[in-house]
Every structure is written in structure tokens, then in C-alpha cells.
Write an enzyme that holds these catalytic residues in place. Structure first.
Site, mmCIF file in Angstrom:
data_model
loop_
_atom_site.group_PDB
_atom_site.id
_atom_site.type_symbol
_atom_site.label_atom_id
_atom_site.label_comp_id
_atom_site.label_asym_id
_atom_site.label_seq_id
_atom_site.Cartn_x
_atom_site.Cartn_y
_atom_site.Cartn_z
ATOM 1 N N CYS A 70 38.784 48.485 39.971
ATOM 2 C CA CYS A 70 39.264 47.263 39.578
ATOM 3 C C CYS A 70 37.732 46.675 39.945
ATOM 4 C CB CYS A 70 39.546 46.716 41.663
ATOM 5 S SG CYS A 70 41.030 47.902 41.641
ATOM 6 N N HIS A 124 40.402 42.942 46.192
ATOM 7 C CA HIS A 124 40.660 43.050 44.902
ATOM 8 C C HIS A 124 40.000 42.066 43.961
ATOM 9 C CE1 HIS A 124 43.154 44.174 41.007
ATOM 10 N NE2 HIS A 124 44.207 43.235 40.934
ATOM 11 N N ASP A 160 45.552 39.764 35.290
ATOM 12 C CA ASP A 160 45.127 40.865 36.327
ATOM 13 C C ASP A 160 45.352 41.473 35.171
ATOM 14 O OD1 ASP A 160 44.771 43.251 37.347
ATOM 15 O OD2 ASP A 160 45.125 41.649 39.331
#
Length: 459
Positions: A265, A292, A309
């Protein structure tokens, strides 16, 4: 799934010049697979007309859009009538407004109670812990401004191909003469889709010797060559077949990541935000304290910051984490070369619940710390540059203030997390999607496949 762009007019019908001047026109980008509820929600975000008070009419034939309407076939020009306009049910509108006022009052009361409870739970540290979570990322985002690194990043992207795909996507929507802002917006989405497919996700680093599966055996000591590119952590893996040891440095330098093109991530969001800056977008790295990171870019087309994202290949769906992943958010901080902003309210519709979890320090200290960090990095900006930033921030502050009290349709379906191994997601108690293909805006090239590029550690 068909991508559509609807032009939604709201206000007095065209006719009288004084009345027509009050009419508002909004462009809505929409994928037909999402369903009517999502379209209503998008219209709500633009017009503030609640979904249950919307009457959507196709201007071409006067038909009313409902669950049976073929949204792939109707013309693009729609008119929105709030129930209560032009002879609609005034009683229903009044009852809905009364209910809305009651809900708003309850939310304000819950917020006051959460703030009161927060005073007994916060850490009285003067903001040091909070500052230490945020400020180190300023060093990371300032790397994005390296002109040599930006040029190197651009050379790794098939620019002509993405520009062509952007124009094709606009043409499919009937837009054959796009403005510069429309072209730039479409290119950004193609950049997101390309990145999703070109960056490699690491669960367990494959064996350097034979390329086969490995198992984690702990952490190693970073080498000087690894520390040079921000890898203060190095994961060690033993091959399940030849027993060779493989190192997996967790690089933080985006200039290194455009070479390695792999990670989890943190690496994904870090590298993608760098690409956005390399192509001239106002971009910022978004730090979610509940494990995140993602990106926001300012869309001149929309006149606001837009969520992207790269891990999921999703854009402009900020409720993905709370509604889809079942995340219990607390702090969501935007970090850019111009400073830091608390943007948590963009990503929640349960602000009073979020407040009860914001216990690192007081709300006043959060504001003070972020203001202090921001001020340090704005020294030397020209008055004109500072004016642009401050005006944009005023508009964003108003947007965030309203966002905290918006309601979400309970029937709105957002997917659980796609990135991350099953064990990793279970450990974080994050929801799973009902199917791999969600109702969000994903890259077309992802359809029909199941990605195994998953996260399995913090960031």
C-alpha cells in the site's frame, strides 16, 4: 457497464431570462452498472437535493427516470425536479425536510457528546505524538518536486497510448471536442488504470534465485545501499524450494520505486502520487491512521479534490473505506508540498462516531499542529501563489463542513477490500466484496480478472 456523462439541469425551466439565470447545470460522470441509487447520490452531492426528493426527467421525451429506465439508452440531458416543485407532493417534501432536520439535530447532539467524552480519553501530550505521525511524510512528498525524477518518471509511462485512450473514452461519451480540463481529467484516469496494471504487488517476495514462492523469516538489517533510498525496514524471505534468502527492502524514495515497480500500500500510493506530480497535477498523499494510504488530485474539471486509490484502481469514491471496507476511521490527513490538511470529513458520514475515536490529542491541538507544519513549508511562497492556495482551502473547508452531515442511502452498495491477502484482511476486520468486480469505477482492463497483487502488511 457503460460510461455515461449526463448533463443535469436544476432550477427554473428555461424561458424567462430572469428565471433562466438562476438555473444550475451539472455534469455527472456515471457508470450504468452502478444502479440508479448511485446516480441519485452523485446528483445529491452536486445539488443538495436528497435522493428521496429527486424526480429525474429525460428532457428529450419528458419520461421520468426510475428503476426500470435503461440508463444506457436515454439521452444525456436530464432535468432534476425536487419533489414539491411544479405541483409535486408538497406534503411529502415537508415531511422529508422535517425528518432531515430531526436527524441533523440528533447528529449535532451526538457530536457534542463525542467531544465531551473525548476530553476524558485524549492523551495530554501537547500534540507531539500526532505531529510525529504526520510531519515525517513532508520529507517524502517533497521528493515529488525533483524535476530530474519527474522526467525519469514520465519516461516510464506510455504517454501517447494513454492520451489516445483518454480521447477515446471522451469520444465514447459523445465528447469529440473536449476542453483542456476534460482532456487532463481523462488522462489522469488512464494514468490510474495504467498504474494499476503496471505496478506489481508483493505478498511474499519471490525467490531471487529461482523465482518461486517464499516464506517470511523476519526482518533484516538494511544495507547502506538500501538506506540511501529510504528502506529503513527490510523483510527477509526463505525460498520454499531452494532455501535461498531473498531481501525485500521497503523503499520510501519514489524515484527508486519507479525502477523496482513493486510494493504494498505505501509503495503504491507513494509512487502513484509521484506520477501525478510528474504530469503536473496538484496532488497530495493521503495518510489514514487506520492503516492505509492513497492519493488525491485537484480536478479543475470538478473544481475540487478527487480521491484516487491506486491499490484498488478506484477514483472519486471517498466512502469506499467506511461504507465498503467497514473501516473505523479516526484521522485522515492530506500531505503535499504546500502543507497538511485534515480531510477526515470527506471520508465519513459518521462524524460523531469518528470523533469518539480521535483520542491522540484534542481537536484544537490537531488544528494547531497542522497549522504549524503548514506554515513552515509555505515560507517564501509568492502572494499570488499563497492566495490561490488559501482560496482553494476556503472552498474545501466549506465542502468538508457540509460533508460531515450528509446522509448516505442505506441501500448504497460499496465493495469490500480487494487488495490484501485473505489473512491480512481478516486480521484487520475489513469487509470482503461480494464479488471481485464491484460497482465502483475500475479500470476496464481489470474486468474479468482477479488480481493477486495484494497487501499483507501495514502500508
Amino acid at each position: 457497464m457503460v460510461a455515461r456523462r449526463f448533463v443535469v439541469r436544476h432550477g427554473p425551466a428555461a424561458g424567462g431570462s430572469a428565471e433562466a439565470a438562476e438555473e444550475q447545470q451539472h455534469e455527472v460522470e456515471y457508470d450504468t452498472e452502478h444502479g440508479l441509487d448511485v446516480l441519485r447520490l452523485q446528483i445529491f452531492s452536486l445539488t443538495a437535493v436528497p435522493p428521496d426528493l429527486q424526480k429525474i426527467v429525460v428532457e428529450a421525451d419528458g419520461s421520468v427516470v426510475d428503476d426500470g429506465t435503461d440508463l444506457e439508452a436515454v439521452s444525456e440531458r436530464l432535468r432534476l425536479l425536487a419533489i414539491g416543485e411544479e405541483g409535486e407532493d408538497d406534503g411529502a417534501a415537508a415531511r422529508a425536510q422535517e425528518k432531515s432536520d430531526e436527524e441533523f439535530a440528533r447528529m449535532l447532539q451526538a457530536e457534542e457528546e463525542a467531544l465531551l467524552l473525548q476530553q476524558y480519553n485524549i492523551q495530554n501530550d501537547g500534540g507531539d505524538v500526532f505531529r510525529q505521525r504526520v510531519e515525517p511524510y513532508m520529507h517524502q512528498v517533497l521528493m515529488y518536486e525533483d524535476s530530474v525524477g519527474q522526467e525519469a518518471a514520465q519516461k516510464t509511462v506510455p504517454i501517447c497510448e494513454l492520451e489516445e485512450k483518454a480521447l477515446v473514452s471522451l469520444a465514447k461519451e459523445g465528447n469529440f471536442n473536449p476542453s483542456k480540463d476534460e482532456e487532463k481529467h481523462a488522462f489522469l484516469l488512464q494514468l490510474l488504470f495504467w498504474f494499476k496494471q503496471s505496478f506489481r504487488w508483493v505478498n511474499a517476495a519471490p525467490c531471487d534465485s529461482c523465482g518461486r514462492e517464499t516464506s517470511n523469516v523476519g526482518m533484516g538489517t538494511p544495507l547502506t545501499s538500501e538506506i540511501k533510498f529510504g528502506a529503513s525496514r527490510v523483510e527477509m524471505y526463505r525460498c520454499n524450494h531452494c532455501s535461498s534468502i531473498t531481501r525485500f527492502p521497503r523503499y520510501n524514495d519514489p524515484r527508486k520505486l519507479i525502477q523496482t515497480r513493486r510494493g504494498r500500500c505505501g509503495e503504491w500510493a507513494n509512487c502513484f502520487t509521484f506520477y501525478c506530480r510528474a504530469f503536473g497535477y496538484d496532488a497530495r498523499l493521503i495518510l489514514d491512521f487506520t492503516d492505509h494510504v492513497w492519493t488525491e488530485c485537484f480536478s479543475n474539471l470538478y473544481g475540487r479534490w478527487m480521491h484516487l486509490d491506486p491499490c484498488e484502481g478506484v477514483y472519486d469514491n471517498p466512502l469506499l473505506y467506511e461504507k465498503g471496507w467497514n473501516k473505523k476511521l479516526n484521522y485522515v490527513i492530506a500531505i503535499s508540498k504546500d502543507g497538511v490538511r485534515d480531510v477526515t470529513k470527506r471520508y465519513t458520514r459518521k462524524w460523531h462516531e469518528v470523533l469518539s475515536r480521535r483520542i491522540i490529542t484534542s481537536e484544537e491541538t490537531v488544528v494547531s499542529v497542522l497549522s504549524s507544519i503548514t506554515g513552515k513549508y509555505r515560507t517564501g511562497l509568492s502572494p499570488d501563489a499563497l492566495s490561490v492556495i488559501e482560496n482553494r482551502e476556503k472552498e474545501e473547508s466549506e465542502e468538508l463542513r457540509k460533508s460531515a452531515y450528509l446522509q448516505v442511502e442505506t441501500a448504497l452498495s460499496l465493495p469490500g477490500r480487494l487488495s490484501g491477502s485473505v489473512e491480512w484482511r481478516k486480521a484487520r476486520r475489513q469487509s470482503f466484496p461480494k464479488r471481485e468486480q464491484s460497482m465502483l469505477r475500475f479500470s476496464p482492463c481489470k474486468q474479468g480478472t482477479t488480481s493477486n497483487r495484494n497487501c499483507n502488511s501495514s502500508f
